[in-house]
Design a protein around this motif. Structure first.
Motif, mmCIF file in Angstrom:
data_model
loop_
_atom_site.group_PDB
_atom_site.id
_atom_site.type_symbol
_atom_site.label_atom_id
_atom_site.label_comp_id
_atom_site.label_asym_id
_atom_site.label_seq_id
_atom_site.Cartn_x
_atom_site.Cartn_y
_atom_site.Cartn_z
ATOM 1 N N ASN A 299 -1.696 55.134 -19.636
ATOM 2 C CA ASN A 299 -2.049 54.678 -18.219
ATOM 3 C C ASN A 299 -2.470 53.302 -18.046
ATOM 4 O O ASN A 299 -2.134 52.587 -19.013
ATOM 5 N N GLU A 300 -2.694 52.886 -16.959
ATOM 6 C CA GLU A 300 -2.979 51.410 -16.583
ATOM 7 C C GLU A 300 -4.044 50.669 -17.697
ATOM 8 O O GLU A 300 -3.682 49.567 -18.225
ATOM 9 N N GLY A 301 -5.139 51.394 -18.103
ATOM 10 C CA GLY A 301 -6.110 51.036 -18.958
ATOM 11 C C GLY A 301 -5.592 50.708 -20.200
ATOM 12 O O GLY A 301 -5.623 49.889 -21.090
ATOM 13 N N GLU A 302 -4.776 51.937 -20.872
ATOM 14 C CA GLU A 302 -4.189 51.610 -21.864
ATOM 15 C C GLU A 302 -3.078 50.670 -22.042
ATOM 16 O O GLU A 302 -3.082 49.792 -23.109
ATOM 17 N N LEU A 303 -2.490 50.439 -21.319
ATOM 18 C CA LEU A 303 -1.299 49.215 -20.972
ATOM 19 C C LEU A 303 -2.040 47.808 -20.904
ATOM 20 O O LEU A 303 -1.568 47.008 -21.719
ATOM 21 N N THR A 304 -3.171 47.770 -20.235
ATOM 22 C CA THR A 304 -3.947 46.400 -20.251
ATOM 23 C C THR A 304 -4.373 46.188 -21.768
ATOM 24 O O THR A 304 -4.435 45.236 -22.055
ATOM 25 N N ARG A 305 -4.926 47.149 -22.319
ATOM 26 C CA ARG A 305 -5.652 46.988 -23.563
ATOM 27 C C ARG A 305 -4.607 46.452 -24.395
ATOM 28 O O ARG A 305 -4.513 45.532 -25.306
ATOM 29 N N MET A 306 -3.218 47.251 -24.578
ATOM 30 C CA MET A 306 -2.315 46.891 -25.518
ATOM 31 C C MET A 306 -2.001 45.164 -25.248
ATOM 32 O O MET A 306 -1.564 44.714 -25.974
ATOM 33 N N ARG A 307 -1.714 45.166 -23.921
ATOM 34 C CA ARG A 307 -1.138 43.926 -23.421
ATOM 35 C C ARG A 307 -2.096 42.728 -24.020
ATOM 36 O O ARG A 307 -1.668 41.779 -24.767
#
Lengths: 227, 227
Positions: B71-79
């Protein structure tokens, strides 16, 4: 659902025709709507994640190429003025995005459609969808009709404070009466016109998306004459 | 000046051949060197400004396409784990950038060539130069040989804490002795190998660019067997 009129207006105004209309739909779907329609509606959050980076690069690239005389610090400050201001919400309104957002009932009641942060998110998501559908060139084409003209007008350039400079110039030989009078003001999209009065006489005019920008422009116009 | 050997190695290792060698030179020029050579050397700061946004979009695009289930939160954290870690400095070293940096005498003496933040800046500047010279596709091609493999290996994925999960699994029926032993450690590029000992016996191994990553991988390997 995104309206047929909106799809037509995207084509007429910006020459944009989505190949994948599901992406466009997704860009306009708030999580509150997706929660009420678990059978398939996807919210815009992942497109917003992507669109954020798309806008960051498109704008960085534009600034890098069009302001060769600015140094890295000035470029960074201008970029941050553009991507971190509430400006994106005004572009969203200008582009007619506001009426197309799919909202849940509670959020609709709470006035989310007019919330600046939500409008900013939708503007980012739209650019993310456009990037996926048609690539960076088309995003830049769209920004040439929306964001870049305001950059060229100096709306995001806070490197010079024209009001202060004007005041210093005018008052170097003694007190002068300087007044900024708002003569017109509209919302959605927000637009301000101010007149600069010096000792009671109209010296110049300025326009902008908020009062501060309009005043800066009026001061800049007056300075252009005086300097 | 960037060495001939380096220009050859860029071509041999990454199939990269700059059309405009001045851009490549600029990407490797620190301000301390430019200050000592006011007759023309340009420092990398503006390319770093651009490269920062280039990497942000390239990595966002990669994550968006390759991790459809996040999800968006996981993508943002990984980025943010990727672009905000010291990882870029290690890529800079691996790519042989370190020896090519043009530094002023004082900074050279002060050890700036080995400073992680400087190496990160140079990695960003190099990607900015590559973007200007050959476009986003070539940047992505380069990242496919450097950054993306580590993303695929889960180096930046902190969504699961394997060490804690392993401990909980092993100790659910009573105390167990768990120990991570570093068996090899090298710098430039930094690389760690650890063994996981359970009740004194080697259970698994892990490797990574730092001790924490290597331990997580050892725990992950042990879990893969146990679960």
């Amino acid at each position: 659902m995104v309206s047929k009129e909106f799809i037509k207006s995207l084509n007429d105004k910006y020459n944009i025709k989505f190949n994948n209309l599901e992406l466009l739909e997704e860009a306009f779907t708030h999580s509150s709507y997706a929660n009420e329609h678990p059978e398939g509606a996807r919210d815009y959050e992942k497109l917003e994640f992507l669109g954020d980076a798309v806008l960051e690069l498109a704008i960085s690239d534009y600034l890098y190429r069009h302001f060769p005389n600015l140094n890295e610090g000035e470029l960074t400050r201008m970029r941050s003025n553009i991507v971190r201001t509430e400006g994106f919400s005004e572009f969203a309104i200008e582009c007619g995005f506001q009426n197309e957002i799919n909202l849940g009932k509670g959020e609709e009641k709470a006035g989310a459609r007019h919330r600046k942060t939500l409008l900013e998110d939708v503007f980012e998501a739209f650019n993310g969808a456009l990037f996926l559908d048609q690539g960076m060139k088309k995003v830049q084409y769209f920004l040439h009709m929306t964001v870049y003209p305001l950059i060229d007008q100096g709306e995001f350039d806070d490197s010079r404070d024209y009001k202060t400079d004007l005041q210093e110039l005018l008052q170097k030989d003694g007190p002068v009466d300087i007044e900024y009078v708002t003569v017109s003001e509209s919302q959605l999209p927000s637009h301000f016109v101010v007149e600069l009065h010096i000792n009671g006489e109209v010296k110049s005019k300025g326009e902008g998306h908020n009062k501060k920008a309009a005043e800066q422009q009026a001061a800049k116009n007056a300075l252009a004459e005086l300097e």
